[in-house]
Structures are given as C-alpha cells and as structure tokens.
Design a protein around this motif. Structure first.
Motif, PDB file in Angstrom:
ATOM      1  N   LEU A  60       0.832  -1.216   0.000  1.00  0.00           N
ATOM      2  CA  LEU A  60       0.000   0.000   0.000  1.00  0.00           C
ATOM      3  C   LEU A  60       0.860   1.258   0.000  1.00  0.00           C
ATOM      4  O   LEU A  60       0.468   2.291  -0.556  1.00  0.00           O
ATOM      5  N   LEU A  71      -6.639   6.911  -2.529  1.00  0.00           N
ATOM      6  CA  LEU A  71      -6.343   5.534  -2.120  1.00  0.00           C
ATOM      7  C   LEU A  71      -7.315   5.164  -1.005  1.00  0.00           C
ATOM      8  O   LEU A  71      -7.328   5.801   0.052  1.00  0.00           O
ATOM      9  N   THR A  90      -8.959   2.003   1.370  1.00  0.00           N
ATOM     10  CA  THR A  90      -8.945   0.624   1.861  1.00  0.00           C
ATOM     11  C   THR A  90     -10.168   0.396   2.746  1.00  0.00           C
ATOM     12  O   THR A  90     -10.975   1.300   2.959  1.00  0.00           O
ATOM     13  N   ARG A 101     -10.070  -5.355  -0.439  1.00  0.00           N
ATOM     14  CA  ARG A 101     -10.264  -4.529  -1.641  1.00  0.00           C
ATOM     15  C   ARG A 101      -9.446  -3.248  -1.532  1.00  0.00           C
ATOM     16  O   ARG A 101      -9.255  -2.691  -0.436  1.00  0.00           O
ATOM     17  N   VAL A 102      -8.982  -2.772  -2.676  1.00  0.00           N
ATOM     18  CA  VAL A 102      -8.259  -1.511  -2.776  1.00  0.00           C
ATOM     19  C   VAL A 102      -8.856  -0.713  -3.930  1.00  0.00           C
ATOM     20  O   VAL A 102      -9.131  -1.278  -4.998  1.00  0.00           O
ATOM     21  N   VAL A 104      -8.091   2.824  -6.135  1.00  0.00           N
ATOM     22  CA  VAL A 104      -7.071   3.830  -6.419  1.00  0.00           C
ATOM     23  C   VAL A 104      -7.539   4.680  -7.601  1.00  0.00           C
ATOM     24  O   VAL A 104      -8.060   4.149  -8.593  1.00  0.00           O
ATOM     25  N   ARG A 161      -9.986  -0.527  -9.356  1.00  0.00           N
ATOM     26  CA  ARG A 161     -10.584  -1.254  -8.228  1.00  0.00           C
ATOM     27  C   ARG A 161     -10.175  -2.712  -8.340  1.00  0.00           C
ATOM     28  O   ARG A 161     -10.381  -3.349  -9.375  1.00  0.00           O
ATOM     29  N   THR A 192      -9.111  -6.533  -5.831  1.00  0.00           N
ATOM     30  CA  THR A 192      -8.933  -7.240  -4.554  1.00  0.00           C
ATOM     31  C   THR A 192      -7.583  -7.950  -4.593  1.00  0.00           C
ATOM     32  O   THR A 192      -6.950  -8.050  -5.638  1.00  0.00           O
ATOM     33  N   PHE A 213       1.228  -2.659  -6.887  1.00  0.00           N
ATOM     34  CA  PHE A 213       0.776  -3.231  -5.616  1.00  0.00           C
ATOM     35  C   PHE A 213       1.061  -4.727  -5.559  1.00  0.00           C
ATOM     36  O   PHE A 213       1.644  -5.228  -4.598  1.00  0.00           O
TER      37      PHE A 213
END
Length: 783
Positions: free
Chosen positions: A78, A87, A89, A172-173, A175, A183, A185, A260
């Motif tokens: 991250l 960003l 989370t 999930r992230v 950005v 988007r 995971t 990432f």
C-alpha cells in the motif's frame, strides 16, 4: 525447526576458489572452508584449497524445506500507492460509513473524503458532471472543495443512491490516478489458485515497469487450457480482466495494480525467464509446492523418454527449482548453455541455464509426486511404468566400496566353488574390482535373492551375506550423493567474506545448488556475536562472560591477538567502540594489571588452569565469575591425562557450585572423543542425581554433552631440512648459525610456525636468536 544463526562478515582481499561439479552445482568459498569429500578411507572434510579435479564432494539427495501457510501483509504494498490522488482501503470505508451515518449525511466530509466516496462508487469528474446535470468540470471541482453549493443536494442524492447497501471487502483496494479509477482485490493467503496464477505468470508472463507506467502481459499458444485457467483465476483473485491484444497475447494495463501486486507477492519486473521466484514459494506446504511445479513444468519443460529439462536465463531461478525438486527427493543436474541470436546482424551469444531430470528413479518420483501436463507425458510415464524397479534399474549411485566385502560371501557357496559365486555375485565383483565403486548394478544382489526365494531355492545365509545386504541398504538409505569436481578455479576477490554459524549444527546445505558445507565458525565467533548484541542494546555488564582456559600461555597470547582483530573490525562496521574487553591473567600478569581487572573486568578472560583455580578462590575477583556463561578449554587433550587436568576438573566443579556455564572443549587431536567428553563435563552428583532416581542402572552418571566431530583431512608436506651439507666437518658456530638462519627464513615464509625443542633453556635461546636476526618480528615471536 527454526534455529538462530550467527552471521559473521569481514572485509577480505585474497584468493577464493570457485568449484564446479559435473552435475552443474558450483560454489565459491574461501581457501580454508571445508567440503565433504569421498576417499578410499571413507568420508573426510577437506579445505577447499586441497580439492582437485576428479574429487567427489557430498551433496544431499533430499532436503526438508519449510512447510508453512503463507499470509500476506499489504502494508508495504500500500505504501507504493501513497502518491496516488485517491487511495481507499477497508479502514477508510468503515471510517466514512461511520462519519456519514451509513452514507446518509455528507455535511461533515472534507473534500478528500468526498473524492474517496466518488472513487468507491467508481465515478470520475466527467461522469459525475453528466449524472447531476453540470456542464463544467470546473464547477464539479468547486462543488467538491466547498466553494459553491450549486447542485449540492443532487450530489448528496447521487452518493446516497450509489452507496445504499454498499459492501467493501476487507481485501479490496480502490485507487484513482487522473481520470482513471482502479478497483481490485488481493489474496491474503496462498492457496492453489494463487500458486497456479503465479506459476503461469513466471513461466509465460512479462512484468513491465517503468516511469511511464506498469502492466502485465502473457502469451501462450501451446497450453490453451492453462491459459484459460490463468485468465479465470485473474478475475476470481483480483476482480480484473486481461484484454486480448493479438492472437495469443493478453494485457492487463493497470499501473497501481501491478505496483501493488508485485510488492505484495515479491515479484520482480522483467521477462519471465529472467526473473527469480519469490522466496516464499520455497516455504509452501508440500501439496502447493507440487502444484506450482506441475504448472511451471507443464508450460516450460521439454520432455523425452529419458529426460525432462527446462531452460531459463536466470541461474537463481534454476537453483530455486533445484531446491524445490530436492524437497521431493528428485535430484537434477544444471549446466550452462550459450544461445546465439540469429535475428540480428550482430550474432550475440547469451548464457542460459538448463535444469535436467534424468534417470528412472528421478523420473518415476517426478511422475508420482508432481506430474506434468504435456503432449509427451503419457508416453513418458508409460515408458517409466514398463521399467520395473528391480535389478539394474534400482538407483543406488556410485559409492566407494571394498570388493573384499563381496568376496567375503564366497564361503557361503558349497566348497567355495567359483562357478556358484560367479553366478550369484560375479558381475558385482567385477564392477567393484575394476572401478572401486558400487553402482546401480549392485542392487541385482537383492533382486537375485528375491528370485531365489520365489523359485524356492535356499537363499544365501550366514553373517557375511547378511552383512553385505545390510551394507547395501544402508548406503541406499543415506541422504548423500557424490558430485565429481569438474573444475577448480582460484581467483582474486576483494569484498565482504560472509560466514554462517548455526549453534548445535555441524553441517548445513548451501552453495546455491545444495552442497554440504561445514559449520566453520568456532565457539568464539558465536560468543562474540552475543556480546556484540548485548553491547548494542547497552546491556553489557562489568563481569566475565567467557573464560578461555589454555594449557599454554603462548597459545593464550595468540588467542588474545586473534580476538582483537575481529573486534576491531566489528567496531569499524559499527562505527563506534562497543567496549568488549579481552584480558590475559596468568602467573606473569602484574599486580597493577590484576587491580585494573577489578575495576574494569574483562568480558573474555584468557587464563591457564592454575591461574583459573587461583582466580576462583580470590576474595574479590571471584565475584566476577558469579554469572559466567561459557568456559572454553582449549587443547583439552593436553589436560585429560594428567594432574593439571584433574586440577582443572576440580576448578570447574567449584565453579558449578555457583553457576553452571556451558563447557566447550576444543582440540584437533582428540581420541577417543567420548572419553574426553566425559572428562570435560564430569559426573552428576547431589541434586543432579535426584531426577534420575527412577532410571536405576540405565541412568547415565555423566552430564549431557554434544560431541561435534569436525575433523577433516589436511595436506601434509613432510620434509627433512639440514642447515649444513656436512655435520662432521662444520663447526658448532657454523651449524647453529645456519640453523637459526634457516628457522628465520621459514618463519618469514609462513603465517604460523611452531618450533619444538627439548628444554626450556633451548627454547629461550631460539627465541633470542630469532629476535636478534629479525628485529621486525620481535612482537610476533613468543614462547
């Protein structure tokens, strides 16, 4: 089992040796580092500088790699996304949900938090402007940053509708970079899907990374079913899709995701053949290791009826494959190959590395433990199954063997008849007699014994035959194979020399391709490592931690000098004086020096058995021993058989009444080891015997002791040197003058020279003459 290891590094300038074997494994070591070598007399440890082409060095047939469940921490991955505009989370989502009362009240949000919500619902400024009826992107910008209330209600209503019942997975992230929202995971632990995905990427993929961005690309035409599995796994694991860019090419273009995931999974950028495996692959549970290898070999291997091979441009990756295969008991060979570019005018050669699995035993184990999805796999496995594991096909390997062990079976035949002996073991006898080795043919002895039993023919009986079969089985069960040395190349080296010590472990496996290495650090380096750790923590106390007891005062002085050098090197690396003190206390130590030891107690005390005993009875100085941790007795063979040794034993028992330090005995000429070990540790008595009361006669009266047999063969250059040509006609002055000059020349030509005389007075005379003839060596000569 994890064990604490000590790493010792020093700046080194000198010769190192690169050793390469016929099977491909190679290692670079300092001249005195020992390797396990097979000789006619058995297995011995030889320093690298004595290894020659044709020698056979030891390597394991199987290794035990760790098997643990791997979990990923996304923190560092991250951090690589911190420069993104947005960003989000799970933690950010939960905080926003709480602050907006489950996304019903947006009045308390800061501009950045509004941007986070827009990214969560996957909306950029242009799409938002279209959704709430705003013509200008600038108006959206002013609305988000609170500079206008125009369309505020529409914005909040839009967010309420989009966020109603919203779910945000813990893995999930989200950005946002520019007008793009990414988007995805990520996996939090390793499972079969991820292992197969990583195997495919490392076999057929390319991780592109540069200033302009990053993306993944894969290409595959021979294994479409594996490609389909890879694309499906990408959607399941990361909720992303590869885009088709050609007939066999696919691309995933997401810079945030690539940065990432490469950080999370420790994947290096580059073409698949050039990059190594992430280290966590070697620690996977066995079934996941097997699954990874199956997919990787299915994509990369060339298969024939006699071999399976893989070619890569990364030697590190080939070495990792070698280790993974060894964990299944599959031994592979490694070799270099040069491929020449034919598609350019300048035909450049590039080095590649080939790993090969051959031999029926290895191929059979590969098919049973791992398997491969390949057009030729069925033909290969059918070929393997047809060759039964009997007779010459049972793998034993080449080991030195005494042919007399086979001829000892001959009396088991009626009247020792040669015909019967030839029929049963004659072929084996010839192989061993001519080569000096047993080979896979030796297994035929066991096969013939089974055949005799099946045919109801009386088997060979008696001690000799049974012992021979037992010997064969023991050799086959050894986790040991022998690699013939192909080349030994000394070369100059300047840089860090790194040594590893693992307490309570004699040997370990290393060298990139698994070769048995010796645990070369002596007791002092492990002790120094611990003292350095205490010094760095500020926990080094004014007391004795280690006592080094030597029967010779000169040896004690040598040890002091040898300790100062690594301590100075450690202080140089630490860029400060760590304050680790070393001192010698013998009968020659002055009263003033002994007084200074009371104020500043040495952490390592070097002494003799007599001075050690006196120190323990000293009213003040004995207090420094109250929490001593180690006692090293050097040249213990010189003490074990005389009164000085008995006196030392009493001193050690006196010390054990206060504290029980670790006793370490050292010698290069101990025999028998077990008896000297008993002398070192002593008998149990008093409270120590209470816990053994229930064991009766089975109780060992001696304390526990770990015996480390670290002997290895050293080269011997024995010569007789004469200071004069004619003893009869020369004078005494000429004789002794030439003798001292010869000794002086030998001292200058060697790093360490030991000179023995018959009396103390003659020793003093030799020292005087050497110092007179070589003044520059005065500080280096002692007696």
């Amino acid at each position: 089992e994890r064990a604490e290891a000590y790493i010792y590094a020093e700046h080194y300038e000198g010769i190192i040796y690169e050793i390469e074997t016929q099977g491909g494994p190679r290692v670079a070591l300092s001249p005195d580092h020992p390797l396990l070598v097979e000789t006619d007399a058995g297995y011995v440890w030889k320093p690298v500088r004595e290894i020659r082409v044709g020698d056979r060095i030891g390597a394991p047939k199987r290794i035990n790699l760790p098997e643990v469940e791997i979990h990923f921490d996304p923190t560092q991955a991250l951090q690589r996304l911190q420069d993104a505009e947005v960003l989000v989370t799970r933690r950010d989502f939960d905080r926003l949900e709480s602050k907006t009362a489950s996304f019903k009240n947006f009045s308390r949000l800061y501009p950045q938090e509004l941007r986070n919500l827009l990214a969560i619902v996957g909306v950029t400024y242009p799409r938002l402007a279209e959704a709430i009826g705003v013509r200008s992107i600038a108006t959206i910008h002013r609305l988000i940053y609170g500079k206008t209330d125009y369309k505020r209600r529409e914005l909040e209503r839009f967010l309420q509708d989009r966020l109603r019942g919203a779910k945000f997975e813990a893995n999930r992230v989200v950005v946002q970079t520019g007008n793009s929202v990414h988007r995805f995971t990520y996996p939090r632990r390793v499972d079969q899907r991820l292992v197969e995905w990583v195997a495919f990427l490392l076999a057929e993929g390319h991780i592109h990374s540069g200033r302009d961005g990053a993306f993944l690309s894969v290409s595959q035409k021979r294994r479409p079913e594996l490609l389909i599995n890879f694309l499906r796994a990408t959607e399941e694991l990361f909720q992303l899709r590869f885009q088709r860019k050609g007939k066999i090419d696919y691309v995933l273009n997401s810079t945030p995701f690539v940065r990432f995931i490469t950080s999370l999974l420790d994947l290096k950028p580059g073409r698949s053949r050039d990059v190594p495996f992430p280290s966590w692959l070697l620690n996977l549970p066995r079934e996941l290791k097997a699954r990874f290898l199956r997919v990787f070999f299915s994509l990369e291997a060339e298969v024939s009826l006699e071999r399976i091979s893989i070619v890569q441009s990364s030697r590190r990756k080939i070495e990792q494959l070698h280790y993974l295969l060894l964990s299944f008991g599959i031994y592979s060979s490694i070799r270099e190959r040069v491929k020449w570019a034919t598609n350019t005018a300048a035909k450049r050669g590039r080095i590649y590395y080939e790993l090969e699995i051959s031999g029926m035993e290895n191929l059979r184990r590969f098919s049973e433990e791992i398997g491969i999805d390949h057009p030729k796999a069925a033909e290969l496995f059918s070929h393997i199954s047809e060759r039964k594991p009997s007779g010459a096909h049972v793998h034993v390997g080449r080991f030195h063997f005494d042919y007399r062990d086979i001829t000892s079976v001959r009396p088991q035949f009626e009247f020792g008849r040669w015909a019967g002996f030839q029929r049963e073991v004659g072929g084996l006898y010839e192989v061993v007699r001519r080569t000096g080795f047993i080979t896979s043919a030796l297994s035929a002895l066991k096969a013939k014994a089974k055949a005799r039993a099946k045919a109801k023919v009386s088997p060979l009986q008696g001690g000799h035959a049974e012992d021979l079969l037992k010997t064969i089985e023991e050799i086959r069960a050894q986790n040991l194979t022998w690699l013939e040395v192909k080349s030994v190349k000394p070369r100059s080296y300047r840089g860090l020399l790194i040594d590893l010590s693992v307490p309570r472990l004699e040997n370990f496996i290393g060298g990139g391709t698994a070769i048995y290495l010796h645990n070369t650090l002596s007791a002092f380096l492990a002790i120094l490592s611990e003292l350095v750790t205490l010094a760095e923590r500020g926990e080094l106390e004014n007391r004795i931690y280690c006592a080094y007891v030597s029967p010779l005062k000169a040896l004690g002085n040598d040890i002091r000098r040898n300790l100062h050098e690594p301590l100075e090197g450690i202080a140089e690396l630490a860029r400060r004086d760590l304050g680790i003190r070393v001192a010698v206390r013998t009968g020659d130590t002055s009263t003033q020096e002994k007084q200074r030891m009371l104020a500043k107690t040495p952490h390592i005390l070097i002494t003799t058995p007599e001075s050690f005993a006196i120190s323990l009875t000293s009213k003040e100085f004995s207090k420094a021993f109250h929490r001593i941790r180690w006692v090293i007795v050097d040249e213990i063979h010189a003490l074990a058989e005389n009164k000085r040794g008995a006196h030392l034993s009493l001193s050690l028992e006196r010390l054990s009444e206060r504290v029980e330090p670790v006793r370490i005995g050292l010698s290069a000429t101990i025999h028998p080891l077990e008896e000297v070990a008993k002398f070192l540790v002593g008998r149990r008595y008093g409270r120590e015997l209470e816990g053994l009361a229930g064991e009766g006669d089975r109780a060992d009266p001696y304390r526990e002791c770990v015996i480390v047999d670290a002997r290895f063969a050293k080269g011997l250059d024995l010569g007789v040197l004469s200071p004069v040509e004619d003893f009869i006609s020369c004078s005494a002055g000429e004789l002794y003058g030439n003798l001292y000059e010869l000794l002086a020349e030998l001292v200058e030509a060697h790093r360490t020279t030991l000179i023995f005389t018959n009396t103390r007075s003659r020793t003093e005379r030799v020292v005087y003459q050497l110092k007179e003839r070589r003044p520059r060596l005065v500080e280096l000569i002692g007696a």
